[in-house]
Write an enzyme that holds these catalytic residues in place. Structure first.
Site, PDB file in Angstrom:
ATOM      1  N   CYS A 291      40.159  30.261  43.336  1.00  0.00           N
ATOM      2  CA  CYS A 291      41.027  30.507  44.375  1.00  0.00           C
ATOM      3  C   CYS A 291      40.814  31.812  45.096  1.00  0.00           C
ATOM      4  O   CYS A 291      39.971  31.750  46.077  1.00  0.00           O
ATOM      5  CB  CYS A 291      42.183  30.908  43.543  1.00  0.00           C
ATOM      6  SG  CYS A 291      43.769  30.841  44.239  1.00  0.00           S
TER       7      CYS A 291
ATOM      8  N   HIS B 188      42.632  25.692  40.643  1.00  0.00           N
ATOM      9  CA  HIS B 188      42.502  26.435  39.470  1.00  0.00           C
ATOM     10  C   HIS B 188      42.016  25.371  38.130  1.00  0.00           C
ATOM     11  O   HIS B 188      42.900  24.730  37.812  1.00  0.00           O
ATOM     12  CB  HIS B 188      43.909  26.989  39.062  1.00  0.00           C
ATOM     13  CG  HIS B 188      44.280  27.948  39.706  1.00  0.00           C
ATOM     14  ND1 HIS B 188      43.936  29.466  39.308  1.00  0.00           N
ATOM     15  CD2 HIS B 188      44.992  28.256  40.640  1.00  0.00           C
ATOM     16  CE1 HIS B 188      44.377  30.250  40.286  1.00  0.00           C
ATOM     17  NE2 HIS B 188      45.145  29.639  41.280  1.00  0.00           N
TER      18      HIS B 188
ATOM     19  N   GLU C 135      41.121  25.879  35.513  1.00  0.00           N
ATOM     20  CA  GLU C 135      41.517  26.375  33.896  1.00  0.00           C
ATOM     21  C   GLU C 135      43.222  25.810  33.813  1.00  0.00           C
ATOM     22  O   GLU C 135      43.491  25.899  32.685  1.00  0.00           O
ATOM     23  CB  GLU C 135      41.626  27.772  33.849  1.00  0.00           C
ATOM     24  CG  GLU C 135      42.835  28.683  34.721  1.00  0.00           C
ATOM     25  CD  GLU C 135      42.317  28.969  36.279  1.00  0.00           C
ATOM     26  OE1 GLU C 135      42.858  29.895  36.661  1.00  0.00           O
ATOM     27  OE2 GLU C 135      41.451  28.355  36.708  1.00  0.00           O
TER      28      GLU C 135
END
Length: 197
Positions: A76, A178, A180
């Site tokens: 990001c 993202h 994650e």
């Protein structure tokens, strides 16, 4: 083992939780000499690119990132920091990948920020996307984007206009989304990063 650059501008909990889920060992990098302890480096980031760059300078890590010769992944804002310049704060960044970070506003009709799941089109057969289907969905939250340039784009996305969802140059990689927070595809990308040489 993965070193996470800890400079006060990252959503580190979500990232470490994802690394735990896929069984990847990690530690925190707070100063330059700690970089040597790790064979891969992640630059996380949320928020304002100009402020994040200043925090990176204040930590003393900005000046040494250029010299890292092991795989580096920016996530990001961490990805945006790899570019030359951001319209967010009119900030000069690390200039590792010669692209600019621009604001969506006035360039598109869609709502800004770009938030939610979007499909990603893989380019250049990049190993970061091994075992990930083309047009897989990843989770985005951003108001600024990196201009599309075929030379450095590992994956692209469209939200009102085409932009670089992932970039790569030498041992440096960046993803605007993202991983994650992107389910199985995001976890696979983190595993792929752990295997890059």
């Amino acid at each position: 083992m993965i070193g996470i650059i800890n400079y006060g501008a990252g959503n580190i909990f979500s990232l470490t939780a994802a690394l735990d889920r896929v069984g990847l060992a990690y530690g925190m990098v707070n100063k330059e000499e700690e970089l040597e302890q790790y064979d891969r480096i992640i630059i996380p980031g949320v928020g304002h690119a100009g402020a994040a760059m200043q925090k990176l300078r204040d930590s003393g890590l900005a000046s040494c990132i250029h010299n890292i010769d092991k795989p580096v992944l920016g996530i990001c804002v961490g990805m945006q920091l790899l570019t030359d310049f951001s319209e967010e704060g009119n900030a000069s960044l690390l200039s590792i990948i010669p692209l600019k970070t621009l604001h969506f506003d006035k360039k598109i009709k869609e709502k800004v920020p770009h938030m939610g799941w979007n499909s990603v089109s893989i380019r250049n057969d990049n190993p970061l996307f091994s075992n990930i289907e083309d047009n897989a969905y990843f989770y985005f939250v951003h108001s600024y984007f990196i201009e599309y340039d075929a030379k450095y784009t590992a994956a692209m996305c469209a939200y009102g206009l085409p932009f670089s969802a992932a970039i790569a140059k030498d041992n440096f990689y960046g993803v605007q989304f993202h991983p994650e927070k992107s389910g199985k595809a995001g976890e696979q990308l983190l595993v792929n990063f752990s295997k890059l040489s």
